[in-house]
Design a protein around this motif. Structure first.
Motif, PDB file in Angstrom:
ATOM      1  N   ASP A  10       0.666  -1.474   0.469  1.00  0.00           N
ATOM      2  CA  ASP A  10       0.223   0.041  -0.045  1.00  0.00           C
ATOM      3  C   ASP A  10       0.901   0.902  -0.331  1.00  0.00           C
ATOM      4  N   GLN A  11       2.080   1.623   0.853  1.00  0.00           N
ATOM      5  CA  GLN A  11       2.663   2.718   1.015  1.00  0.00           C
ATOM      6  C   GLN A  11       3.898   2.578  -0.387  1.00  0.00           C
ATOM      7  N   SER A  14       1.416   3.882  -2.941  1.00  0.00           N
ATOM      8  CA  SER A  14       1.250   5.644  -2.655  1.00  0.00           C
ATOM      9  C   SER A  14       2.390   5.835  -3.253  1.00  0.00           C
ATOM     10  N   LEU A 116      -5.973   3.549  -1.093  1.00  0.00           N
ATOM     11  CA  LEU A 116      -4.982   2.875  -0.852  1.00  0.00           C
ATOM     12  C   LEU A 116      -5.091   3.926   0.897  1.00  0.00           C
ATOM     13  N   HIS A 117      -4.250   3.315   1.794  1.00  0.00           N
ATOM     14  CA  HIS A 117      -4.168   4.136   3.340  1.00  0.00           C
ATOM     15  C   HIS A 117      -4.665   5.290   3.178  1.00  0.00           C
ATOM     16  N   THR A 121      -7.458   6.417  -4.795  1.00  0.00           N
ATOM     17  CA  THR A 121      -7.378   5.413  -5.342  1.00  0.00           C
ATOM     18  C   THR A 121      -6.658   5.620  -6.910  1.00  0.00           C
TER      19      THR A 121
END
Length: 143
Positions: A10-11, A14, A116-117, A121
């Motif tokens: 996820d990171q 991003s 995403l966190h 998106t």
């Protein structure tokens, strides 16, 4: 070989989105595909691409801020710092990033949105469309 950093997927996604945005690539001009795209849609995908942290994205070659040749993989140029940006993304995130030439046919396939966190998106190629495209372009081509 130097060990890879331990960013979560996820990171890393991003940061990948940040990278593409910093290059001026519009969000509708790229889509994530292959193993991680399947995994993010709930499929139990394993294997070397996942273990080696390999991300694949199709990008509209007209949206890249450097001249693009006809190769399947798009390699950023040194001029403008694009190659450094790409290399730093991979070094800092621990994920490799394969930027692939997206054709109109590929880029027009159905997509799903993945949040995403940080609330933003990214677009994933829809799993069934991705599978059908693979069958048509790869398996049917060689049969």
């Amino acid at each position: 070989m130097k060990p890879r950093n331990k960013l979560s997927l996820d990171q890393a996604l991003s940061r990948m989105k940040d990278l593409l945005e910093s290059w001026g690539v519009p969000k509708n001009s790229w889509v994530m595909v292959d193993e991680f795209a399947y995994q993010l849609q709930g499929y139990d995908v394993r294997g070397p691409e996942i273990e080696q942290k390999h991300i694949d994205v199709y990008v509209d070659p007209h949206s890249c801020p450097w001249p693009i040749k006809q190769e399947r993989s798009i390699i950023p140029t040194v001029k403008g710092g694009f190659l450094d940006d790409w290399s730093q993304f991979m070094e800092k995130s621990g994920y490799s990033l394969d930027i692939l030439r997206g054709t109109n046919d590929v880029l027009s396939l159905p997509r799903v949105s993945h949040q995403l966190h940080d609330g933003r998106t990214i677009a994933l190629m829809e799993a069934h469309a991705m599978t059908a495209a693979f069958v048509q372009k790869t398996i049917m081509h060689y049969s």
